[in-house]
Enzyme design. Sequence first.
Site, PDB file in Angstrom:
ATOM      1  N   ASN A  89       0.833  -1.210   0.000  1.00 30.42           N
ATOM      2  CA  ASN A  89       0.000   0.000   0.000  1.00 30.42           C
ATOM      3  C   ASN A  89       0.869   1.263   0.000  1.00 30.42           C
ATOM      4  O   ASN A  89       2.055   1.195  -0.287  1.00 30.42           O
ATOM      5  CB  ASN A  89      -1.007  -0.010   1.147  1.00 30.42           C
ATOM      6  CG  ASN A  89      -2.353   0.553   0.694  1.00 30.42           C
ATOM      7  OD1 ASN A  89      -2.398   1.601   0.063  1.00 30.42           O
ATOM      8  ND2 ASN A  89      -3.425  -0.142   1.002  1.00 30.42           N
ATOM      9  N   ARG A  90       0.291   2.402   0.356  1.00 27.37           N
ATOM     10  CA  ARG A  90       0.946   3.687   0.086  1.00 27.37           C
ATOM     11  C   ARG A  90       1.571   4.305   1.330  1.00 27.37           C
ATOM     12  O   ARG A  90       1.023   4.199   2.424  1.00 27.37           O
ATOM     13  CB  ARG A  90      -0.081   4.662  -0.506  1.00 27.37           C
ATOM     14  CG  ARG A  90      -0.524   4.230  -1.895  1.00 27.37           C
ATOM     15  CD  ARG A  90      -1.678   5.051  -2.419  1.00 27.37           C
ATOM     16  NE  ARG A  90      -1.917   4.736  -3.834  1.00 27.37           N
ATOM     17  CZ  ARG A  90      -2.623   3.685  -4.256  1.00 27.37           C
ATOM     18  NH1 ARG A  90      -3.186   2.862  -3.395  1.00 27.37           N
ATOM     19  NH2 ARG A  90      -2.767   3.459  -5.552  1.00 27.37           N
ATOM     20  N   HIS A 115       3.495   0.115  -2.744  1.00 27.04           N
ATOM     21  CA  HIS A 115       3.927  -1.282  -2.808  1.00 27.04           C
ATOM     22  C   HIS A 115       5.448  -1.450  -2.844  1.00 27.04           C
ATOM     23  O   HIS A 115       5.992  -2.221  -3.629  1.00 27.04           O
ATOM     24  CB  HIS A 115       3.309  -1.979  -4.024  1.00 27.04           C
ATOM     25  CG  HIS A 115       1.803  -2.117  -3.943  1.00 27.04           C
ATOM     26  ND1 HIS A 115       1.105  -2.104  -2.760  1.00 27.04           N
ATOM     27  CD2 HIS A 115       0.854  -2.283  -4.917  1.00 27.04           C
ATOM     28  CE1 HIS A 115      -0.193  -2.260  -2.995  1.00 27.04           C
ATOM     29  NE2 HIS A 115      -0.372  -2.354  -4.295  1.00 27.04           N
ATOM     30  N   HIS A 186      -0.866 -10.087  -3.371  1.00 26.56           N
ATOM     31  CA  HIS A 186      -1.701  -9.273  -4.260  1.00 26.56           C
ATOM     32  C   HIS A 186      -2.434 -10.123  -5.297  1.00 26.56           C
ATOM     33  O   HIS A 186      -2.490  -9.764  -6.485  1.00 26.56           O
ATOM     34  CB  HIS A 186      -0.838  -8.210  -4.932  1.00 26.56           C
ATOM     35  CG  HIS A 186      -1.566  -6.958  -5.279  1.00 26.56           C
ATOM     36  ND1 HIS A 186      -2.610  -6.929  -6.174  1.00 26.56           N
ATOM     37  CD2 HIS A 186      -1.411  -5.683  -4.835  1.00 26.56           C
ATOM     38  CE1 HIS A 186      -3.051  -5.690  -6.282  1.00 26.56           C
ATOM     39  NE2 HIS A 186      -2.343  -4.915  -5.476  1.00 26.56           N
ATOM     40  N   TYR A 188      -5.310 -11.423  -7.562  1.00 27.51           N
ATOM     41  CA  TYR A 188      -6.567 -10.920  -8.116  1.00 27.51           C
ATOM     42  C   TYR A 188      -7.467 -12.140  -8.281  1.00 27.51           C
ATOM     43  O   TYR A 188      -7.166 -13.040  -9.071  1.00 27.51           O
ATOM     44  CB  TYR A 188      -6.355 -10.293  -9.500  1.00 27.51           C
ATOM     45  CG  TYR A 188      -5.696  -8.940  -9.494  1.00 27.51           C
ATOM     46  CD1 TYR A 188      -4.378  -8.772  -9.090  1.00 27.51           C
ATOM     47  CD2 TYR A 188      -6.386  -7.819  -9.951  1.00 27.51           C
ATOM     48  CE1 TYR A 188      -3.772  -7.534  -9.114  1.00 27.51           C
ATOM     49  CE2 TYR A 188      -5.789  -6.575  -9.984  1.00 27.51           C
ATOM     50  CZ  TYR A 188      -4.476  -6.435  -9.555  1.00 27.51           C
ATOM     51  OH  TYR A 188      -3.876  -5.200  -9.597  1.00 27.51           O
ATOM     52  N   ASP A 258     -11.349   0.850  -3.331  1.00 29.54           N
ATOM     53  CA  ASP A 258      -9.890   0.773  -3.218  1.00 29.54           C
ATOM     54  C   ASP A 258      -9.566   1.338  -1.833  1.00 29.54           C
ATOM     55  O   ASP A 258      -8.894   2.362  -1.710  1.00 29.54           O
ATOM     56  CB  ASP A 258      -9.228   1.573  -4.341  1.00 29.54           C
ATOM     57  CG  ASP A 258      -7.770   1.197  -4.533  1.00 29.54           C
ATOM     58  OD1 ASP A 258      -7.247   0.421  -3.717  1.00 29.54           O
ATOM     59  OD2 ASP A 258      -7.160   1.698  -5.505  1.00 29.54           O
ATOM     60  N   GLN A 294      -7.350  -4.401   2.536  1.00 32.17           N
ATOM     61  CA  GLN A 294      -7.564  -3.514   1.391  1.00 32.17           C
ATOM     62  C   GLN A 294      -8.484  -4.235   0.416  1.00 32.17           C
ATOM     63  O   GLN A 294      -8.146  -5.314  -0.087  1.00 32.17           O
ATOM     64  CB  GLN A 294      -6.231  -3.174   0.705  1.00 32.17           C
ATOM     65  CG  GLN A 294      -6.342  -2.205  -0.457  1.00 32.17           C
ATOM     66  CD  GLN A 294      -6.428  -0.729  -0.018  1.00 32.17           C
ATOM     67  OE1 GLN A 294      -6.240  -0.419   1.160  1.00 32.17           O
ATOM     68  NE2 GLN A 294      -6.713   0.156  -0.951  1.00 32.17           N
ATOM     69  N   GLU A 322      -6.467  -7.731   0.284  1.00 38.06           N
ATOM     70  CA  GLU A 322      -5.079  -7.741   0.743  1.00 38.06           C
ATOM     71  C   GLU A 322      -5.050  -7.490   2.246  1.00 38.06           C
ATOM     72  O   GLU A 322      -5.427  -6.413   2.702  1.00 38.06           O
ATOM     73  CB  GLU A 322      -4.295  -6.640   0.031  1.00 38.06           C
ATOM     74  CG  GLU A 322      -4.361  -6.711  -1.476  1.00 38.06           C
ATOM     75  CD  GLU A 322      -4.082  -5.345  -2.110  1.00 38.06           C
ATOM     76  OE1 GLU A 322      -3.068  -4.711  -1.769  1.00 38.06           O
ATOM     77  OE2 GLU A 322      -4.894  -4.906  -2.929  1.00 38.06           O
TER      78      GLU A 322
HETATM   79  C1  GAL Z   1      -3.810  -2.082  -5.054  1.00 36.14           C
HETATM   80  C2  GAL Z   1      -4.013  -0.625  -4.740  1.00 36.14           C
HETATM   81  C3  GAL Z   1      -4.554   0.048  -5.974  1.00 36.14           C
HETATM   82  C4  GAL Z   1      -3.642  -0.183  -7.157  1.00 36.14           C
HETATM   83  C5  GAL Z   1      -3.384  -1.668  -7.320  1.00 36.14           C
HETATM   84  C6  GAL Z   1      -2.373  -1.964  -8.392  1.00 36.14           C
HETATM   85  O1  GAL Z   1      -3.279  -2.734  -3.934  1.00 36.14           O
HETATM   86  O2  GAL Z   1      -4.914  -0.511  -3.657  1.00 36.14           O
HETATM   87  O3  GAL Z   1      -4.713   1.423  -5.754  1.00 36.14           O
HETATM   88  O4  GAL Z   1      -2.451   0.534  -6.975  1.00 36.14           O
HETATM   89  O5  GAL Z   1      -2.886  -2.200  -6.119  1.00 36.14           O
HETATM   90  O6  GAL Z   1      -2.806  -1.548  -9.642  1.00 36.14           O
END
Ligand code: GAL
Length: 358
Positions: A89-90, A115, A186, A188, A258, A294, A322
């Site tokens: 995350n940020r 990340h 991460h 999907y 998000d 997340q 996440e």
């Molecule tokens: C997620 C994040 C999103 C985006 C994504 C990658 O973890 O919350 O904002 O950055 O990763 O595209």
Amino acid sequence: MKKFNLFLLMTLTALAGCQPKPGTEDLIRLHNSGIAAAFSSYGARLVQLEVAGKDRQPVNIVWGFDSADSYKRAAKDPYYGAIIGRYGNRIAKAQFTLDGNIYHLNANDHRNSLHGGKDGFNSKTWDIVAKSDSSVTFSYTSPDGEGGYPGKLAVKVTYTLSSDRSLHIVYEAKTDKPTVINLTNHAYWNLNGPGSGDILKHKLTIYAARYLPVDSTLIPLGKAAPVMGTPFDFNRPTAIGARINIANEQLKSGKGYDHNYVLDAHDKQMPVAEVTGDRSGISMQVYTDQPGLQFYSGNFMAGNNVMNGGHGDNFRNGFCLETQHFPDSPNEPAFPSPVLRPGETYRTTTVYRFTAGR
Ligand code: GAL
């Protein structure tokens, strides 16, 4: 729906003693009763995970490529299935202060660090330090100063498939200087299978009374807010798409969901989230000891890549859950601390448990 049948491939490969398909050499394949998965040491990634759908046939339910090279070539690698580090995350303005020292990180998302910065753990080739039929342990040692983070950090991630159809992820790390750490996976998910369209009809439950509102660059505003009465309330099973497009400042900033949820309970005894694919009937429960989750609804997926099974990674065709510390915690003293000091061991566990389709 075209399925990549991992069980069949494994059986045929074993029976015929034949060579693996070109491009699949570097995958690590695990199985246990009713579950099979494949991993790549590039980013210690989860590449495929198969469980039975409604018709008892295995369905792959994660987005992935079948070789490390494909990940390296991917358009703007969206971190598919990767281990994220050092800080998932940020981190705002790509900097933080620890014990009076300011550390400057790589800014790769507006002014923020996302990340782990531009060469995060997702882009490292990890070592395999242990492997059995149902488990694999990857390790990576991040040098002192890598990405701007202090301390040499030795990380191990173990994936295990258990006989109750679960994927266990155990993260461990040690440092030789005080540092911050926030590891996550991460993946999907699309519980109907990639290629089956968007995930908007999946029914989602998140056991959280509060979430973290964010600014336009997705940095938390500092205080948690109640989900009650907002489109962020998933305390009862609700279709992901039911409220995703309603006019809401917060939904706009994330271009959909998000956001980090403040988990009500995170002791690994009770699930923190549950999701069911409307077409496959496959359900996933998430357990964790982490304070945050997340929920990302695949808003930046843009059909830039053709992935396993020949499917394009189209808008909102996957979602991520996440497990992690809250975003920007190194700059938010009121958030649970992500600091790791020499002599301590960082050890956290997340479990994704699956129920076959009915
Ligand atoms: C997620 C994040 C999103 C985006 C994504 C990658 O973890 O919350 O904002 O950055 O990763 O595209």
